[in-house]
Design an enzyme around this catalytic site. Structure first.
Site, PDB file in Angstrom:
ATOM      1  CD  GLU A 211     -49.078 -12.388 -58.033  1.00  0.00           C
ATOM      2  OE1 GLU A 211     -48.343 -12.930 -57.192  1.00  0.00           O
ATOM      3  OE2 GLU A 211     -49.433 -12.946 -59.090  1.00  0.00           O
ATOM      4  CG  ASN A 269     -50.720 -12.674 -62.203  1.00  0.00           C
ATOM      5  OD1 ASN A 269     -49.641 -13.253 -62.245  1.00  0.00           O
ATOM      6  ND2 ASN A 269     -51.337 -12.397 -61.060  1.00  0.00           N
ATOM      7  CD  GLU A 301     -46.199 -11.430 -60.560  1.00  0.00           C
ATOM      8  OE1 GLU A 301     -46.744 -12.558 -60.562  1.00  0.00           O
ATOM      9  OE2 GLU A 301     -45.811 -10.869 -59.524  1.00  0.00           O
ATOM     10  CD  GLU A 388     -45.231 -18.301 -57.551  1.00  0.00           C
ATOM     11  OE1 GLU A 388     -45.706 -17.208 -57.887  1.00  0.00           O
ATOM     12  OE2 GLU A 388     -45.535 -19.369 -58.099  1.00  0.00           O
TER      13      GLU A 388
HETATM   14  P1  C2E Z   1     -49.664 -17.025 -59.712  1.00  0.00           P
HETATM   15  O1  C2E Z   1     -49.435 -15.784 -60.485  1.00  0.00           O
HETATM   16  O2  C2E Z   1     -48.534 -17.981 -59.600  1.00  0.00           O
HETATM   17  O3  C2E Z   1     -50.172 -16.554 -58.285  1.00  0.00           O
HETATM   18  C1  C2E Z   1     -49.824 -17.159 -57.089  1.00  0.00           C
HETATM   19  C2  C2E Z   1     -50.871 -18.166 -56.684  1.00  0.00           C
HETATM   20  O4  C2E Z   1     -50.358 -18.905 -55.578  1.00  0.00           O
HETATM   21  C3  C2E Z   1     -52.153 -17.524 -56.172  1.00  0.00           C
HETATM   22  O5  C2E Z   1     -53.213 -18.410 -56.463  1.00  0.00           O
HETATM   23  C4  C2E Z   1     -51.910 -17.461 -54.677  1.00  0.00           C
HETATM   24  O6  C2E Z   1     -53.095 -17.394 -53.912  1.00  0.00           O
HETATM   25  C5  C2E Z   1     -51.190 -18.757 -54.454  1.00  0.00           C
HETATM   26  N1  C2E Z   1     -50.301 -18.682 -53.288  1.00  0.00           N
HETATM   27  C6  C2E Z   1     -49.769 -17.601 -52.718  1.00  0.00           C
HETATM   28  N2  C2E Z   1     -48.962 -17.914 -51.692  1.00  0.00           N
HETATM   29  C7  C2E Z   1     -48.982 -19.253 -51.600  1.00  0.00           C
HETATM   30  C8  C2E Z   1     -48.344 -20.197 -50.716  1.00  0.00           C
HETATM   31  O7  C2E Z   1     -47.590 -19.848 -49.804  1.00  0.00           O
HETATM   32  N3  C2E Z   1     -48.604 -21.509 -50.945  1.00  0.00           N
HETATM   33  C9  C2E Z   1     -49.433 -21.930 -51.935  1.00  0.00           C
HETATM   34  N4  C2E Z   1     -49.644 -23.235 -52.062  1.00  0.00           N
HETATM   35  N5  C2E Z   1     -50.055 -21.072 -52.790  1.00  0.00           N
HETATM   36  C10 C2E Z   1     -49.822 -19.751 -52.623  1.00  0.00           C
HETATM   37  P2  C2E Z   1     -54.524 -17.898 -57.169  1.00  0.00           P
HETATM   38  O8  C2E Z   1     -54.916 -16.563 -56.652  1.00  0.00           O
HETATM   39  O9  C2E Z   1     -55.502 -19.019 -57.108  1.00  0.00           O
HETATM   40  O10 C2E Z   1     -54.054 -17.657 -58.649  1.00  0.00           O
HETATM   41  C11 C2E Z   1     -53.725 -18.708 -59.499  1.00  0.00           C
HETATM   42  C12 C2E Z   1     -53.180 -18.192 -60.805  1.00  0.00           C
HETATM   43  O11 C2E Z   1     -54.161 -17.527 -61.572  1.00  0.00           O
HETATM   44  C13 C2E Z   1     -52.079 -17.163 -60.611  1.00  0.00           C
HETATM   45  O12 C2E Z   1     -50.890 -17.848 -60.315  1.00  0.00           O
HETATM   46  C14 C2E Z   1     -52.070 -16.465 -61.956  1.00  0.00           C
HETATM   47  O13 C2E Z   1     -51.302 -17.186 -62.901  1.00  0.00           O
HETATM   48  C15 C2E Z   1     -53.533 -16.536 -62.358  1.00  0.00           C
HETATM   49  N6  C2E Z   1     -54.139 -15.219 -62.122  1.00  0.00           N
HETATM   50  C16 C2E Z   1     -54.554 -14.662 -60.968  1.00  0.00           C
HETATM   51  N7  C2E Z   1     -55.061 -13.435 -61.187  1.00  0.00           N
HETATM   52  C17 C2E Z   1     -54.948 -13.208 -62.526  1.00  0.00           C
HETATM   53  C18 C2E Z   1     -55.268 -12.097 -63.382  1.00  0.00           C
HETATM   54  O14 C2E Z   1     -55.755 -11.041 -62.955  1.00  0.00           O
HETATM   55  N8  C2E Z   1     -55.015 -12.272 -64.716  1.00  0.00           N
HETATM   56  C19 C2E Z   1     -54.444 -13.390 -65.224  1.00  0.00           C
HETATM   57  N9  C2E Z   1     -54.218 -13.471 -66.540  1.00  0.00           N
HETATM   58  N10 C2E Z   1     -54.106 -14.426 -64.451  1.00  0.00           N
HETATM   59  C20 C2E Z   1     -54.373 -14.343 -63.111  1.00  0.00           C
HETATM   60 CA    CA Z   2     -46.522 -18.247 -59.881  1.00  0.00          CA
HETATM   61 CA    CA Z   3     -48.177 -14.163 -60.626  1.00  0.00          CA
END
Ligand code: C2E
Ligand code: CA
Ligand code: CA
Length: 438
Positions: A211, A269, A301, A388
């Site tokens: 991802e 995403n 996603e 996840e």
């Molecule tokens: P998401 O799509 O639910 O992505 C998973 C988030 O959970 C990611 O945070 C990831 O680093 C974190 N994560 C992964 N494994 C674990 C785990 O085992 N435990 C815990 N506690 N967390 C874990 P991140 O990278 O801070 O991203 C947060 C959200 O931001 C993402 O949630 C997604 O909704 C959004 N996002 C990230 N990249 C993009 C993008 O390119 N475009 C858009 N529109 N949204 C994005």
């Molecule tokens: Ca998620």
């Molecule tokens: Ca996601």
């Protein structure tokens, strides 16, 4: 004997209620993980018998800095007076005058930023609700236990205590909210970076895809995480350009991996705002062809960040994307905006269970049925299931038992720069759980 309300710090043996019999023998050195970095504990319970029993048990586990307070007022007075270095408050939720919820609210308002363990005889639903209630406060909830708490369970929670808050959390907290001008500058200055988090097959352990997760390499604040700026990008009209950049960079990385023989998928995403723009489906199709990849290599996603019914434009875009054979994943399933209605109306190919229903599900009589229900429903609808937030081997094992297809989370691998994926893969092949190795 001390007055019931008098906080006791530091405790001495004669503060224990009389008639409890001799204290348990001190913990053996091997059993004791607490002596090296001893947290100061404050036990708060209106029942003196319970207070005595808990402090004797903790003492026998090797903890020596234990204070007790027989009421919320006494505990607050003690913490505010700063007479004791309290790191962890172990608090009964049911107290007659000021109950645990009000006590913890006051404690949080007072600036106490320590850790809390909740004790209650109220059952898991109330405990869970209280944890949620307190989530926005500076207090860190280490966990909650049903009374009377056993040694192993208490130790497991106390082992989560760290003397200093993790550096990342502190740094992130200091990053101020971003502005639209900064976003624009980031766009021009190419300050975006993608990290990739592996997704693996739960039955074989094989890497199936990654991802793409966006980070902002901020000139002042360092790496800034998307929760800080995606909402703003949506509000100020910058999200389309941002998603274009993410799609371009993720597809370029995927074609490099394919050229190296790593035939995996990519998940990106997309925001609901992206799906409103009429040319989006056509644009994604063109980008994939330009990268010499096929639509089946890419899953989009979708998560809904605001409360709104699925409008006709996003639905049309999703249907057109699916007709081109792109994968469509309903992200964060189980949270407010990722609902059964969306699942009914959109031709999704994958259901991604939110991490709030994954980590620790085996121990939670509340969450586990929800995880089982989500996976079971997705299977009956013929959707691929992804979990996840898989943080432990226990999470992994439960998902295998439930027949979930794909796992993603810190247990498998954290998000990483693309050029680190090969090294991660070699490491994962060496350490992946025994039942899927080889
Ligand atoms: P998401 O799509 O639910 O992505 C998973 C988030 O959970 C990611 O945070 C990831 O680093 C974190 N994560 C992964 N494994 C674990 C785990 O085992 N435990 C815990 N506690 N967390 C874990 P991140 O990278 O801070 O991203 C947060 C959200 O931001 C993402 O949630 C997604 O909704 C959004 N996002 C990230 N990249 C993009 C993008 O390119 N475009 C858009 N529109 N949204 C994005
Ligand atoms: Ca998620
Ligand atoms: Ca996601």
């Amino acid at each position: 004997m001390a007055k019931r309300d008098t906080p006791i710090w530091p405790p001495s043996e004669d503060t224990l209620p009389l008639g409890l019999g001799p204290a348990e023998p001190a913990a053996s050195p091997t059993e004791d993980s607490a002596t090296q970095r001893q947290p100061g504990l404050l036990l708060v319970d209106d029942d003196p018998f319970m207070l005595g029993m808990q402090s004797r048990m903790l003492r026998s586990m090797g903890y020596s800095k234990i204070g007790t307070a027989a009421s919320a007022d006494a505990a607050l007075a003690l913490v505010l007076a700063g007479r004791a270095a309290v790191d962890v408050v172990v608090c009964d939720l049911n107290m007659p005058d000021v109950d645990g919820i009000e006590f913890l609210r006051r404690l949080g308002d007072s600036g106490f930023a320590g850790n809390v363990i909740l004790l209650s005889g109220e059952g898991p639903r109330i405990i869970h609700a209280v944890q949620k209630l307190l989530a926005g406060r500076p207090l860190r909830i280490l966990g909650a236990l049903e009374k009377p708490a056993g040694r192993a369970a208490l130790r497991a929670l106390l082992d989560r205590w760290h003397p200093v808050a993790p550096a990342q959390a502190t740094d992130e907290a200091r990053v101020p909210a971003c502005t639209a001008d900064e976003l624009h500058a980031a766009q021009l200055g190419e300050q975006w970076v993608l990290h990739y988090q592996p997704k693996v097959d739960l039955q074989t352990g094989a890497l199936t895809g990654t991802e793409a997760l966006l980070r902002w390499n901020h000139p002042v604040h360092g790496l800034v995480y998307p929760d800080r700026f995606i909402g703003l990008a949506e509000d100020c009209g910058a999200i389309d350009a941002l998603t274009d950049w993410v799609l371009g960079a993720a597809l370029a990385q995927l074609s490099r991996w394919h050229q190296q023989g790593l035939l995996i998928h990519m998940a990106v995403n997309v925001s609901m705002e992206n799906l409103r723009s009429p040319g989006f489906a056509r644009k994604v199709g063109a980008l994939v062809r330009h990268s010499c990849l096929s639509p089946q290599d890419l899953t989009l996603e979708v998560t809904e960040s605001r409360v709104m019914a699925l409008a006709p434009e996003p639905l049309e875009t999703l249907v057109r994307l699916r007709m081109q054979r792109f994968g469509l994943s309903i992200d964060d399933f189980g949270t407010g905006h990722s609902s059964l209605a969306q699942l009914r109306d959109v031709p999704f190919t994958e259901l991604k269970v939110d991490r709030g229903f994954v980590h620790g599900a085996r121990q939670s009589p509340l969450i586990r049925p929800m995880l089982e229900g989500s996976i079971g429903m997705a299977q009956r609808l013929g959707l691929q299931t992804v979990a996840e937030g898989v943080e432990t081997e226990d999470d992994w094992a439960l998902l295998r038992e439930l027949g979930c297809d794909i796992a993603q989370g810190y247990f498998i691998g954290r998000p990483m720069p693309g050029d680190q994926l090969h090294a991660w893969l070699a490491d994962w092949q060496a350490r992946r759980p025994r039942e899927v190795a080889g």
